[in-house]
Design a protein around this motif. Structure first.
Motif, short mmCIF file in Angstrom:
data_model
loop_
_atom_site.label_atom_id
_atom_site.label_comp_id
_atom_site.label_asym_id
_atom_site.label_seq_id
_atom_site.Cartn_x
_atom_site.Cartn_y
_atom_site.Cartn_z
N ARG A 22 43.14 45.17 34.48
CA ARG A 22 41.94 45.83 34.95
C ARG A 22 40.73 45.78 33.99
O ARG A 22 39.47 45.34 34.25
CB ARG A 22 41.98 47.45 35.06
CG ARG A 22 40.90 48.23 35.42
CD ARG A 22 41.16 49.82 35.59
NE ARG A 22 40.07 50.55 35.68
CZ ARG A 22 40.04 51.72 35.71
NH1 ARG A 22 41.28 52.45 35.91
NH2 ARG A 22 39.04 52.67 36.08
N GLU A 23 41.02 46.07 32.60
CA GLU A 23 39.78 46.11 31.85
C GLU A 23 39.46 44.93 31.10
O GLU A 23 38.18 44.62 30.95
CB GLU A 23 40.28 46.92 30.44
CG GLU A 23 40.81 48.50 30.69
CD GLU A 23 39.60 49.25 30.97
OE1 GLU A 23 38.38 48.71 30.63
OE2 GLU A 23 39.66 50.08 31.71
N MET A 24 39.94 43.76 31.15
CA MET A 24 39.81 42.40 30.98
C MET A 24 39.41 41.55 32.15
O MET A 24 38.89 40.05 31.64
CB MET A 24 40.85 41.92 29.79
CG MET A 24 40.93 42.36 28.47
SD MET A 24 42.18 41.59 27.46
CE MET A 24 41.81 42.15 25.98
N GLY A 25 39.25 42.05 33.27
CA GLY A 25 38.79 41.44 34.30
C GLY A 25 39.57 40.52 35.05
O GLY A 25 39.39 39.81 36.07
N PHE A 26 40.94 40.27 34.87
CA PHE A 26 41.68 39.48 35.41
C PHE A 26 41.97 40.07 36.72
O PHE A 26 42.13 39.12 37.56
CB PHE A 26 43.06 39.37 34.73
CG PHE A 26 42.82 39.04 33.23
CD1 PHE A 26 42.28 37.70 32.97
CD2 PHE A 26 43.31 39.84 32.04
CE1 PHE A 26 42.04 37.40 31.52
CE2 PHE A 26 43.45 39.43 30.67
CZ PHE A 26 42.65 38.13 30.46
N ALA A 27 42.13 41.07 37.27
CA ALA A 27 42.22 41.60 38.32
C ALA A 27 40.94 41.45 39.17
O ALA A 27 41.01 41.07 40.39
CB ALA A 27 42.40 43.21 38.37
N GLU A 28 39.70 41.38 38.62
CA GLU A 28 38.55 41.24 39.25
C GLU A 28 38.49 39.84 39.64
O GLU A 28 37.90 39.38 40.68
CB GLU A 28 37.34 41.68 38.43
CG GLU A 28 36.11 41.61 39.02
CD GLU A 28 34.75 42.11 38.13
OE1 GLU A 28 33.73 41.77 38.61
OE2 GLU A 28 35.02 42.52 36.93
N GLU A 29 39.00 38.91 38.83
CA GLU A 29 38.85 37.59 39.15
C GLU A 29 39.82 37.20 40.52
O GLU A 29 39.68 36.27 40.95
CB GLU A 29 39.53 36.53 38.17
CG GLU A 29 38.72 36.46 36.63
CD GLU A 29 39.54 35.99 35.44
OE1 GLU A 29 40.32 35.36 35.68
OE2 GLU A 29 38.67 35.97 34.56
N GLU A 30 40.80 38.02 40.63
CA GLU A 30 41.63 38.00 41.73
C GLU A 30 41.25 38.53 42.98
O GLU A 30 42.02 38.80 43.90
CB GLU A 30 43.11 38.28 41.45
CG GLU A 30 43.58 37.52 40.39
CD GLU A 30 44.01 35.75 40.90
OE1 GLU A 30 43.95 35.69 42.47
OE2 GLU A 30 44.24 35.03 40.13
N GLY A 31 40.08 39.17 42.91
CA GLY A 31 39.36 40.02 44.00
C GLY A 31 40.10 41.27 44.25
O GLY A 31 40.00 41.81 45.42
N LEU A 32 40.57 41.96 43.02
CA LEU A 32 41.17 43.33 43.09
C LEU A 32 40.22 44.24 42.22
O LEU A 32 39.87 43.92 41.15
CB LEU A 32 42.67 43.22 42.63
CG LEU A 32 43.69 42.23 43.50
CD1 LEU A 32 45.04 42.18 42.60
CD2 LEU A 32 43.76 42.81 44.96
N SER A 33 40.41 45.40 42.50
CA SER A 33 39.99 46.61 41.78
C SER A 33 41.06 47.66 41.54
O SER A 33 41.73 48.16 42.57
CB SER A 33 38.96 47.41 42.42
OG SER A 33 38.39 48.49 41.88
N LEU A 34 41.55 47.71 40.30
CA LEU A 34 43.02 48.25 40.17
C LEU A 34 42.42 49.97 39.61
O LEU A 34 41.70 50.08 38.96
CB LEU A 34 43.69 47.94 39.03
CG LEU A 34 44.18 46.37 39.01
CD1 LEU A 34 44.88 46.06 37.98
CD2 LEU A 34 44.81 46.32 40.48
N ASP A 35 43.02 50.74 40.33
CA ASP A 35 42.99 52.21 40.41
C ASP A 35 44.45 52.69 39.43
O ASP A 35 45.24 52.62 40.26
CB ASP A 35 42.82 52.87 41.60
CG ASP A 35 42.54 54.35 41.26
OD1 ASP A 35 42.42 54.76 40.29
OD2 ASP A 35 42.84 55.16 42.31
N LEU A 36 44.09 52.83 38.47
CA LEU A 36 45.22 53.28 37.40
C LEU A 36 45.73 54.62 37.31
O LEU A 36 44.70 55.33 36.75
CB LEU A 36 45.22 52.49 35.94
CG LEU A 36 45.23 50.97 36.16
CD1 LEU A 36 45.08 50.38 34.54
CD2 LEU A 36 46.09 50.30 36.91
#
Length: 401
Positions: A22-36
C-alpha cells in the motif's frame, strides 16, 4: 479507478508486505487500493475474514487449516496463495528462569537449552506456563515440537495458554506466564522493558519454518482470480522492497507508524535486519535468517509446509489422523494460484508443489517452471526430516513426550 481490497492484520513485523504494497505504491501499480484493518487478536482477524468484513487476511498459517477443517466452528474452506514470511518468532522467558537454562544475552544451542529446561520442569518447582498467540498457530506447534524433542510433554508437564501478541510482553511482566512465543517486535519489546530475555528463536528450531500467510476464502479467491492475482503481484514486489538493504530505514519507519505497528523504529529495524538483542544491556547479535522474506521463493506456498502443520496438529491431539482431512489441509496451500499470478513477472517458480521438509543441509538447486532457484538449508534442530508422503511413519517416530 482502483479496486478496493480490505486486508486484516495484526501489528507485527511480518505484516510488512501488505503494508508496503500500500505505502510504496505496488498495489496502486496493480490497480488496487488496499484498506488495511488492524486488529488485536488472530481470532478477530479470522472472524472478520469469515464474515465478509475483509477480503483477505494476514494470518497464522495453521489457523487457515483449522478453519478449513472446522476445528471449533463450522468449516469454511480457506486458501493460502502466498506466504508472507518464514521464521521471525522467538521464545522469551522471565530472567530468573532463563538463567537456569541458557547463557543470557547470546544465542545458544537449542537442544542443550531444551535439555536444561527439562531438568527444571522435572525439578519439582511450580508448573511452568507458556504463552502462545493462538491454539492453532505455528508458535504453538513450533514450541510443542521443541518441548517434545527435549523430553517435555507439552500436555502433561507444562501449561500452554493463549495471549494476543500486543499483550505478550505485559503477560510476561505481570507473571501471568513464565515465557512467551511470539513474533516481532513483541519479543524485543519484552527485552527492552526488562520483562524477560530471549532464550531461542524459532529459526533455530526449524530453519525455514512457515509463519504468516495471506489467507482468503476459497470461494472468493476462485471467483475473483484476476483481482487476487494482482494482489499477489503487489505483495511480491513489496517483498523485494522489504529485503532491499537500501530501503531498510524507510521500511522500518513505515511499519512503525501509529496505523500499523505503532512501535519503536529501532526495534523494528533490528528485526528486519536480523539483529536480535537477547537481553537488556547486551549488544544486538546478528542471527542469519531470523526473518526470512522473499529470498529463495520464501513466498511460495509449499503444500508440504501445510502437511507438516497438520502433522503437528495430530501430534498435539488437535485432530485425529484422517486421509481426507490430510488432503484438505495440504490443499489449503495453493501453489497453482501463486504460479499463475507471478508467471508474468518472470520470477523463479518451483516446478514441484511439495518437498522433503528439513531435508536440505546445503544450498540446493531445484527444478523450476521458469527461472533458476537455489534453496538454502532448512533443517530441524533435531535432524528429523518430514516426508509428506509418509505421514504415518513420521508420526509413529515422533517422541511421545
Amino acid at each position: 479507478m482502483a479496486e478496493i481490497m480490505r486486508i486484516g492484520f495484526l501489528p507485527l513485523v511480518d505484516a510488512a508486505l501488505p503494508i508496503l504494497a500500500r505505502e510504496m505504491g505496488f498495489a496502486e501499480e496493480e490497480g488496487l487500493s488496499l484498506d488495511l484493518i488492524r486488529d488485536m487478536s488472530w481470532a478477530t482477524v479470522c472472524d472478520r475474514l469469515l464474515y465478509g468484513h475483509s477480503d483477505a487476511a494476514h494470518l497464522v498459517a495453521p489457523l487457515a487449516i483449522a478453519t478449513t477443517l472446522g476445528l471449533g466452528r463450522p468449516p469454511v474452506p480457506l486458501s493460502v496463495p502466498f506466504v508472507l514470511g518464514l521464521n521471525g518468532n522467538a521464545i522469551t522467558m522471565r530472567t530468573d528462569l532463563a538463567g537456569q537454562v541458557t547463557d543470557i544475552g547470546a544465542p545458544g544451542d537449542v537442544a542443550a537449552i531444551g535439555a536444561r529446561l527439562a531438568m527444571v520442569v522435572r525439578g519439582g518447582g511450580p508448573r511452568l506456563k507458556f504463552g502462545v498467540v493462538h491454539r492453532y498457530s505455528s508458535h504453538n506447534y513450533m514450541l510443542r515440537y521443541w518441548l517434545m524433542a527435549s523430553g517435555i510433554d507439552p500436555n502433561a508437564d507444562v501449561d500452554i495458554v493463549t495471549v494476543a501478541p500486543p499483550f505478550a510482553s505485559d503477560a510476561l511482566a505481570s507473571g501471568e506466564v513464565d515465557a512467551i512465543c511470539v513474533g516481532e517486535p513483541w519479543n524485543s519489546v519484552a527485552v527492552d522493558q526488562g520483562a524477560g530475555v530471549i532464550i531461542a528463536i524459532t529459526a533455530q528450531i526449524w530453519r525455514r519454518g512457515v509463519e504468516k500467510v495471506l489467507a482468503m476464502k476459497t470461494a472468493a479467491l476462485e471467483a475473483e482470480g484476476e483481482r487476487s492475482a494482482r494482489l499477489l503481484r503487489a505483495l511480491w514486489k513489496a517483498g523485494k522492497a522489504f529485503v532491499d538493504p537500501d530501503r531498510l530505514d524507510a521500511v522500518a519507519s513505515i511499519l512503525a507508524r501509529a496505523a500499523y505497528l505503532d512501535g519503536s523504529v529501532d526495534l523494528i529495524r533490528g528485526a528486519i535486519s536480523d539483529h536480535v538483542r537477547f537481553a537488556s544491556g547486551f549488544d544486538p547479535v546478528h542471527v542469519p535468517d531470523f526473518m526470512f522474506q522473499h529470498r529463495e521463493a520464501a513466498n511460495f506456498p509449499w503444500q508440504s509446509q501445510a502437511a507438516w502443520l497438520y502433522a503437528q496438529m495430530c501430534a498435539a491431539g488437535h485432530v485425529r489422523l484422517d486421509e481426507a482431512d490430510y488432503a484438505a489441509a495440504s490443499g489449503v496451500f495453493r501453489p497453482d494460484v501463486y504460479r499463475a499470478a507471478l508467471s508474468p513477472l518472470g520470477v523463479p517458480l518451483p516446478g514441484a508443489s511439495a518437498k522433503l521438509e528439513g531435508g536440505i543441509a546445503a544450498p540446493l538447486g531445484v527444478g523450476t517452471t521458469q527461472g533458476r532457484l537455489v534453496l538454502g538449508p532448512d533443517r530441524f534442530f533435531d535432524g528429523r526430516p518430514f516426508d509428506p508422503m509418509q505421514l504415518d511413519v513420521y508420526l509413529s517416530d515422533l517422541p511421545k513426550k
